[in-house]
Structure formats: C-alpha cells, structure tokens
Design an enzyme around this catalytic site. Structure first.
Site, PDB file in Angstrom:
ATOM      1  N   ILE A 155       0.836  -1.198   0.000  1.00 40.20           N
ATOM      2  CA  ILE A 155       0.000   0.000   0.000  1.00 40.20           C
ATOM      3  C   ILE A 155       0.869   1.245   0.000  1.00 40.20           C
ATOM      4  O   ILE A 155       1.753   1.405   0.847  1.00 40.20           O
ATOM      5  CB  ILE A 155      -0.943   0.004   1.219  1.00 40.20           C
ATOM      6  CG1 ILE A 155      -1.874  -1.211   1.168  1.00 40.20           C
ATOM      7  CG2 ILE A 155      -1.747   1.290   1.277  1.00 40.20           C
ATOM      8  CD1 ILE A 155      -2.759  -1.372   2.394  1.00 40.20           C
ATOM      9  N   CYS A 156       0.620   2.145  -0.972  1.00 39.06           N
ATOM     10  CA  CYS A 156       1.335   3.420  -1.105  1.00 39.06           C
ATOM     11  C   CYS A 156       2.844   3.140  -1.179  1.00 39.06           C
ATOM     12  O   CYS A 156       3.287   2.350  -2.002  1.00 39.06           O
ATOM     13  CB  CYS A 156       0.955   4.351   0.044  1.00 39.06           C
ATOM     14  SG  CYS A 156       1.448   6.082  -0.218  1.00 39.06           S
ATOM     15  N   GLN A 157       3.657   3.768  -0.337  1.00 34.64           N
ATOM     16  CA  GLN A 157       5.093   3.510  -0.353  1.00 34.64           C
ATOM     17  C   GLN A 157       5.379   2.029  -0.093  1.00 34.64           C
ATOM     18  O   GLN A 157       6.320   1.466  -0.658  1.00 34.64           O
ATOM     19  CB  GLN A 157       5.788   4.366   0.704  1.00 34.64           C
ATOM     20  CG  GLN A 157       7.297   4.216   0.744  1.00 34.64           C
ATOM     21  CD  GLN A 157       7.901   4.896   1.957  1.00 34.64           C
ATOM     22  OE1 GLN A 157       7.284   4.964   3.026  1.00 34.64           O
ATOM     23  NE2 GLN A 157       9.097   5.425   1.803  1.00 34.64           N
ATOM     24  N   GLY A 159       3.709  -0.298  -1.235  1.00 35.86           N
ATOM     25  CA  GLY A 159       3.542  -0.944  -2.529  1.00 35.86           C
ATOM     26  C   GLY A 159       4.803  -0.873  -3.360  1.00 35.86           C
ATOM     27  O   GLY A 159       5.150  -1.830  -4.081  1.00 35.86           O
ATOM     28  N   MET A 179      -1.785  -1.212  -4.012  1.00 31.96           N
ATOM     29  CA  MET A 179      -2.900  -0.300  -3.766  1.00 31.96           C
ATOM     30  C   MET A 179      -2.362   1.120  -3.606  1.00 31.96           C
ATOM     31  O   MET A 179      -1.436   1.349  -2.829  1.00 31.96           O
ATOM     32  CB  MET A 179      -3.677  -0.724  -2.510  1.00 31.96           C
ATOM     33  CG  MET A 179      -4.885   0.156  -2.187  1.00 31.96           C
ATOM     34  SD  MET A 179      -5.708  -0.287  -0.627  1.00 31.96           S
ATOM     35  CE  MET A 179      -6.362  -1.892  -1.049  1.00 31.96           C
TER      36      MET A 179
END
Length: 363
Positions: A155-157, A159, A179
C-alpha cells in the site's frame, strides 16, 4: 431582502442560531466522548526484528468461536504499508476496516508494523526495510505455513517496497496486489513529486538525521491547505451534536498525527532513487547490491488506484502495466481519494471483495 452577497438578514440570523445550537450541543457531546484509538481487530505478534513486528489478525473471540473469522484461504496475505503513517488505516475501526472484511471472507491476514524509528535507526537503509524486514516476514510465513510463496499486498510507499521485493524474489510471491502505489514518479499531476524533485536531500538528511514526523505531516497537509487546515474543522461544527461522528473525526485526527519519524538514510535513498530518479521507469533502483527490474515481476498482479487521489494520482500508478513482466495483470479503479479507499462505505463494499475474488481465482 437579499443584499449584494445574496443572503438575507433572516437567513443570517437563522444560520447564527444554528451555529449557537451546534456549539452548545458540542459542549455536552465533548463531555461524553470516549477515548479513541485505531486498530479494531484483535492481532497477535508472531515475529519480530528490532522495532519491526509482524502481526497476525485473529478477529474477535465471539466470531472466531462461531467460525465466521476462521481463515479458509490456504495462502496467507501479508500487508506492507507505508513508513510515513501507522499501518492501521486498513483497520481503523470496526465499520471501517478492510482487514475485518478480508477476514470475514476467509483470508488469513498479516501486517508489518514498522514501529517508531529513533536515533539508533538513523542508518537503516532500503535494503533493511525490503530485504531484512519484508523478507524476514515473508520467510517466516513461508516456514510456518509450509509454502514456497505467499500473497503480498503493498500500500502506497509499501507498494513500492512490495514491487522491489517481488522483482528481487519472484519465487517467494504467489500473487501481488498494489494499492494506491506510485510507479511513475514524474507525472505532471504529482504535486508531491514536483516539490521534492530538486530538493537537496543530502543536505536535508545530513542536517536533521532522522526526518521528524511533524515535518512530513506539514508537507502532506500543505498539499491541500484549504481542505486540511480550514474546511474539515469548519465542518466539525456540523457534527458536534453527534457523539459517534465526533469520535470518528477524532480517531482519524489521532491517526493522522500519530506518525513515526523517518529513518534518515532510507529516506535519502527513497527520495533519490524514486522521486528524483524515477527508477521504476528509468532504471537505477538498487537495493543493497542488486538492481530492481520490474520485468522480473511475473506473478499475477492486481493494481488498485483511487480516481481522486491527490498523493498518488492514477497517472502515477497505471504505468505499472507496461513495466512488469506478468501477463496476468488486472486493474481496479476506485471512485474516491487516497484515504477514502480505506475508510469510506463504498470501499468497505468494493475493495475487500475484489481482492478476495481476485485471489480466489488464482488460489
């Protein structure tokens, strides 16, 4: 009679009376508000390396006894969140929890908690976070479940970290989900990237050591100053007579401002290789002594992005399709923003079900 600003004296008086009523009710509400915290689902520590802890979500006792939250998935799902916030945005509260909805569908869910770096962590590198911490968690799950590979949700960083790990160890990841994950860091609509692209990150880190959480928070808040400094607090007046809504608001505020400092060396490397070098697109991302090539990501990939995301716009996420080596690539476009994709009612209906069905089809 309406004045030049198109409102009447009666309307103004009515608005003032409503405001006074809301503020009066707020005094009573605030006396009744309970202490708020985030992280609604029971979890159990299963592995640790320094401050980094791997938790397994085990649900609530009554539902476990009824078998409603007993995992049926044979492959565990490991969540890798960003470093800049606490990871429990995915489990903020009982009715706003992607984790709880995944558990209800039979997924066996784990999450990495990076902890709170202090001065002793000043020289942690991206290799530590990706190879040592994510790698350690993956290997623990492989060993305890007797599997060659596990499912990974970044998720985000987190990810971006997950993509790096999957490229370096494709044999250990069965299915990969990203995501709101930035891939192309040089899109025109990525305001954060434009801000830091010419930053002297060496001077910044050499001066500060670890990057203070308050500095990072201020940076994110100023991306949308009217909305995040003014509008949401004005809007608070409208819910002051609703105890539950006030508690929801305070819970979100507590999560926003409960942010860890950033380990200085890892921050330096991430800014240089990702934000400034755009390494996923241009090459040049090195983790330890190994270079990351997204073409080696050959496992199935589900890429989820938010259409109104101001931190990771869709244009920054969608180029993943053309960079990986997988022929099994899917996208999920969510109508919402960077935070709404975790906590909105639409997200609770759409996101966990989509993840579960995608994984089930590739079990």
């Amino acid at each position: 009679m309406n004045g030049p600003l198109n409102f009447s004296a009666d309307a103004l008086a009515e608005e003032a009376a409503t405001l006074q009523q809301k503020l009066g009710a707020g005094l009573a509400t605030l006396r009744e508000v309970d202490d708020v915290d985030f992280g609604a689902t029971t979890r159990q520590e299963v592995w640790r390396d320094g401050k980094t802890v791997l938790y397994r979500f085990i649900g609530t006792e009554p539902r476990r006894q009824r078998g409603e939250e007993a995992p049926t998935a044979k492959i565990p799902l490991l969540i890798s969140y960003a470093l800049v916030n606490r990871p429990y945005m995915v489990d903020l509260q009982s009715d706003k929890s992607i984790v709880r909805n995944l558990l209800a569908r039979g997924e066996d869910v784990y999450i990495i908690d990076w902890g709170y770096p202090d001065r002793s962590d000043r020289f942690l590198t991206l290799e530590d976070y990706i190879e040592r911490f994510i790698g350690g968690a993956v290997d623990h799950l492989r060993d305890t479940h007797g599997l060659d590979a596990v499912n990974l949700l970044g998720i985000c960083q987190g990810g971006a970290f997950a993509l790096c790990y999957a490229a370096l160890h494709p044999d250990k990841i069965k299915n990969l989900i990203t995501m709101v994950t930035p891939v192309d860091f040089h899109t025109d609509d990525n305001m954060l990237s434009n801000w830091v692209r010419n930053m002297n990150v060496d001077l910044f880190v050499d001066t500060l050591g670890n990057v203070p959480a308050d500095t990072m928070n201020l940076c994110y808040l100023t991306l949308k100053p009217w909305r995040l400094f003014v509008q949401k607090y004005v809007g608070l007046v409208d819910i002051l007579d609703d105890k539950r809504a006030v508690e929801d608001f305070l819970r979100m505020e507590k999560w926003i401002f409960d942010s860890p400092d950033q380990a200085g060396e890892a921050f330096r490397q991430f800014v240089k290789q990702f934000y400034q070098g755009n390494g996923f697109v241009n090459g040049g991302i090195t983790i330890g002594d190994r270079e990351v090539h997204l073409g080696l990501v050959e496992m199935p990939v589900l890429n989820i992005f938010a259409e109104q995301d101001h931190l990771v716009p869709p244009s920054a996420s969608k180029p993943l399709k053309g960079l990986i080596g997988s022929s099994d690539y899917s996208e999920l476009s969510f109508r919402g923003g960077h935070i709404g994709i975790y906590v909105s009612s639409r997200a609770q209906k759409e996101v966990p079900g989509a993840i579960h069905e995608w994984l089930r089809d590739r079990a």
